[in-house]
Design an enzyme around this catalytic site. Structure first.
Site, PDB file in Angstrom:
ATOM      1  CE  LYS A   1      31.588  40.522  30.562  1.00  6.95           C
ATOM      2  NZ  LYS A   1      31.817  40.900  31.640  1.00  6.95           N
TER       3      LYS A   1
ATOM      4  CE1 TYR B   1      26.830  38.593  32.785  1.00  9.47           C
ATOM      5  CE2 TYR B   1      28.303  40.297  33.839  1.00  9.47           C
ATOM      6  CZ  TYR B   1      28.151  39.531  32.996  1.00  9.47           C
ATOM      7  OH  TYR B   1      28.974  38.161  33.058  1.00  9.47           O
TER       8      TYR B   1
HETATM    9  P1  NDP Z   1      41.932  41.070  36.035  1.00 14.50           P
HETATM   10  O1  NDP Z   1      42.278  42.172  36.084  1.00 14.50           O
HETATM   11  O2  NDP Z   1      41.107  40.237  37.406  1.00 14.50           O
HETATM   12  O3  NDP Z   1      42.780  39.543  35.432  1.00 14.50           O
HETATM   13  C1  NDP Z   1      43.438  39.790  33.903  1.00 14.50           C
HETATM   14  C2  NDP Z   1      44.693  38.959  33.529  1.00 14.50           C
HETATM   15  O4  NDP Z   1      45.030  39.445  32.245  1.00 14.50           O
HETATM   16  C3  NDP Z   1      45.382  39.696  34.409  1.00 14.50           C
HETATM   17  O5  NDP Z   1      46.012  38.956  35.654  1.00 14.50           O
HETATM   18  C4  NDP Z   1      46.743  39.054  34.240  1.00 14.50           C
HETATM   19  O6  NDP Z   1      47.196  38.122  34.005  1.00 14.50           O
HETATM   20  C5  NDP Z   1      46.562  39.231  32.887  1.00 14.50           C
HETATM   21  N1  NDP Z   1      46.876  40.463  31.786  1.00 14.50           N
HETATM   22  C6  NDP Z   1      47.633  39.888  30.457  1.00 14.50           C
HETATM   23  N2  NDP Z   1      47.418  41.608  29.740  1.00 14.50           N
HETATM   24  C7  NDP Z   1      47.387  42.124  31.225  1.00 14.50           C
HETATM   25  C8  NDP Z   1      47.983  43.859  31.168  1.00 14.50           C
HETATM   26  N3  NDP Z   1      48.399  44.761  30.251  1.00 14.50           N
HETATM   27  N4  NDP Z   1      46.200  44.595  31.981  1.00 14.50           N
HETATM   28  C9  NDP Z   1      46.183  43.413  32.799  1.00 14.50           C
HETATM   29  N5  NDP Z   1      46.222  42.693  33.064  1.00 14.50           N
HETATM   30  C10 NDP Z   1      47.049  41.425  32.140  1.00 14.50           C
HETATM   31  O7  NDP Z   1      40.280  40.187  35.344  1.00 14.50           O
HETATM   32  P2  NDP Z   1      38.695  39.768  35.522  1.00 14.50           P
HETATM   33  O8  NDP Z   1      40.213  38.654  35.324  1.00 14.50           O
HETATM   34  O9  NDP Z   1      38.559  40.357  36.275  1.00 14.50           O
HETATM   35  O10 NDP Z   1      38.266  39.891  34.316  1.00 14.50           O
HETATM   36  C11 NDP Z   1      39.124  39.273  32.607  1.00 14.50           C
HETATM   37  C12 NDP Z   1      38.152  39.292  31.601  1.00 14.50           C
HETATM   38  O11 NDP Z   1      36.987  38.297  32.105  1.00 14.50           O
HETATM   39  C13 NDP Z   1      37.704  40.588  31.106  1.00 14.50           C
HETATM   40  O12 NDP Z   1      36.829  40.217  30.397  1.00 14.50           O
HETATM   41  C14 NDP Z   1      36.035  40.309  32.166  1.00 14.50           C
HETATM   42  O13 NDP Z   1      35.482  41.311  31.445  1.00 14.50           O
HETATM   43  C15 NDP Z   1      35.772  38.936  32.065  1.00 14.50           C
HETATM   44  N6  NDP Z   1      35.240  38.678  33.393  1.00 14.50           N
HETATM   45  C16 NDP Z   1      34.329  38.055  32.901  1.00 14.50           C
HETATM   46  C17 NDP Z   1      33.386  37.455  34.175  1.00 14.50           C
HETATM   47  C18 NDP Z   1      32.301  37.152  34.166  1.00 14.50           C
HETATM   48  O14 NDP Z   1      31.223  36.782  34.862  1.00 14.50           O
HETATM   49  N7  NDP Z   1      31.870  36.101  32.914  1.00 14.50           N
HETATM   50  C19 NDP Z   1      32.894  38.384  35.645  1.00 14.50           C
HETATM   51  C20 NDP Z   1      34.476  38.790  35.381  1.00 14.50           C
HETATM   52  C21 NDP Z   1      34.961  38.764  34.658  1.00 14.50           C
HETATM   53  P3  NDP Z   1      48.735  36.854  34.039  1.00 14.50           P
HETATM   54  O15 NDP Z   1      49.315  38.079  35.335  1.00 14.50           O
HETATM   55  O16 NDP Z   1      48.222  35.638  34.872  1.00 14.50           O
HETATM   56  O17 NDP Z   1      49.506  37.523  33.397  1.00 14.50           O
END
Ligand code: NDP
Length: 373
Positions: free
Chosen positions: A141, A226
């Site tokens: 989401k 949410y």
């Molecule tokens: P993070 O910033 O921690 O991680 C995002 C990951 O995406 C990065 O570590 C990287 O992984 C990859 N990535 C690829 N391109 C980019 C870019 N240009 N900039 C940044 N990151 C990039 O985010 P979250 O894990 O917190 O969130 C990810 C998704 O999950 C969002 O949509 C958020 O809304 C959702 N979410 C949902 C939750 C829930 O409770 N359902 C809770 C937290 C988040 P890599 O290095 O492996 O390529």
């Protein structure tokens, strides 16, 4: 069930080697009885796309507890993470992709489901590519930034005859399911007012969540969703109008690109009204419904738990569960069973919320009451 869905169901079940259905087991990931049928002979293989905080701290640990799916692969742009995850979770190199090689996942029989856990603006591209690779899809989401993008994601999944689930973990969470029941079954009479708010103090100001082009907005896109979803699930109704207001920025240097705090109000066909706050400056997390003959509430209501609830008659007692494991198992059990996912966890639900997020921004920007029907 339509023909293409049932034909695809047969193809999917035969691909995963489960054409004879031998699905549920005696207990779920939390040791509670779920069914008297034998265990699945094969767990669905999940590939996480984007190894950020949510994948690392929530989804990967949850996938160690699930019984209908397992962590089978990863897609990452960071080679060091690939090495770390292969070692930690015993993932073969053949199941590790980067964003360029991702489409080759189509030929990987270990991967049944692609779970997109990327920044919001990247969801559409990776959902569509996953569908084109013939994989079932879960997307975090908010589903996307615009309603149009949501539709294109749903179209791609329909065209590929695969299902699309959204990361609505709370829809499988017992306290949440109980307040949905209390509201929709009108246990305390019709709901008159809902207060639903979610906010937290954000850290690193350079992260993608603070960039409108990647996040689609500020706290509304991230956690306000949410509160939007909750107002809809406790009333069981779709809002007919919305008004909204941005707060004055108290940290204008930090919040140059996205809103800092936002308030909005929905009206529903029954006459119920909801009032919500979302913020990146201060923690707030509760869901309260005032009904004709009593009230119920959850606080905390939206985090990873434990959630806590009360009603005008006393505490809400429910088991404490791992939200992510419940969600993954709930979705994957239906996929294994060849069932259509419940509408309220699919792309259709994701699109409804995104439409409302867009309407809230429009209402706040114009100062107008926006009609939604
Ligand atoms: P993070 O910033 O921690 O991680 C995002 C990951 O995406 C990065 O570590 C990287 O992984 C990859 N990535 C690829 N391109 C980019 C870019 N240009 N900039 C940044 N990151 C990039 O985010 P979250 O894990 O917190 O969130 C990810 C998704 O999950 C969002 O949509 C958020 O809304 C959702 N979410 C949902 C939750 C829930 O409770 N359902 C809770 C937290 C988040 P890599 O290095 O492996 O390529």
């Amino acid at each position: 069930m339509n023909n293409s869905f049932s034909q695809n169901r047969r193809q999917f079940l035969s691909t995963i080697g489960a054409s004879t259905l031998t699905i549920p087991t005696l207990t779920d990931a939390f040791g509670r009885a779920v069914s008297a049928q034998p265990a699945p002979d094969r767990k669905l293989g999940i590939a996480l796309v984007g190894l950020g905080n949510y994948s690392k701290n929530q989804l990967a640990p949850a996938l160690q507890q699930t019984q209908y799916c397992r962590l089978a692969g990863v897609v990452t742009g960071t080679p060091a993470k690939a090495d770390e995850w292969m070692k930690k979770y015993d993932i073969p190199k053949a199941n590790v992709y980067d964003y360029k090689t991702f489409d080759r996942i189509a030929n990987n029989k270990d991967i049944d489901v692609v779970y997109v856990v990327l920044p919001n603006s990247m969801h559409p591209e990776y959902v569509i590519r996953a569908a084109q690779a013939g994989k079932q899809v879960i997307c975090e989401k908010p589903m996307a930034i615009t309603e149009k993008e949501c539709q294109s994601m749903m179209d791609a999944c329909n065209k590929a005859n695969v299902q699309l689930a959204i990361g609505y973990r709370l829809h499988y969470e017992p306290f949440t399911k109980e307040v949905i029941r209390l509201g929709q079954e009108k246990v305390f009479g019709p709901i008159k007012f809902v207060e639903a708010s979610d906010g937290f103090r954000i850290g690193d100001p350079t992260q993608w969540r603070m960039k409108k082009v990647m996040a689609g907005g500020g706290p509304l896109m991230d956690v306000g969703i949410y509160a939007v979803n909750a107002a809809r699930y406790v009333t069981g109704e779709e809002p007919i109008s919305v008004t909204a207001q941005f707060s004055p920025k108290t940290e204008p240097e930090k919040f140059k690109d996205v809103e800092e705090t936002l308030f909005w109000q929905f009206t529903f066909p029954s006459g119920a009204v909801s009032n919500s706050t979302t913020s990146y400056t201060t923690g707030i997390e509760r869901l309260y419904a005032a009904c004709e003959k009593g009230w119920f509430e959850l606080s905390p209501a939206f985090g990873y738990g434990p959630l806590k609830g009360r009603t005008s008659k006393g505490p809400i007692e429910q088991p404490i569960v791992n939200h992510q494991a419940m969600h993954l198992d709930g979705v994957c059990k239906d996929l294994l069973d060849g069932k259509k996912l419940p509408d309220h966890v699919t792309g259709a639900e994701g699109k409804r919320d995104v439409r409302l997020l867009q309407a809230i921004y429009r209402a706040a920007e114009t100062g107008n009451k926006i009609k939604l029907v």
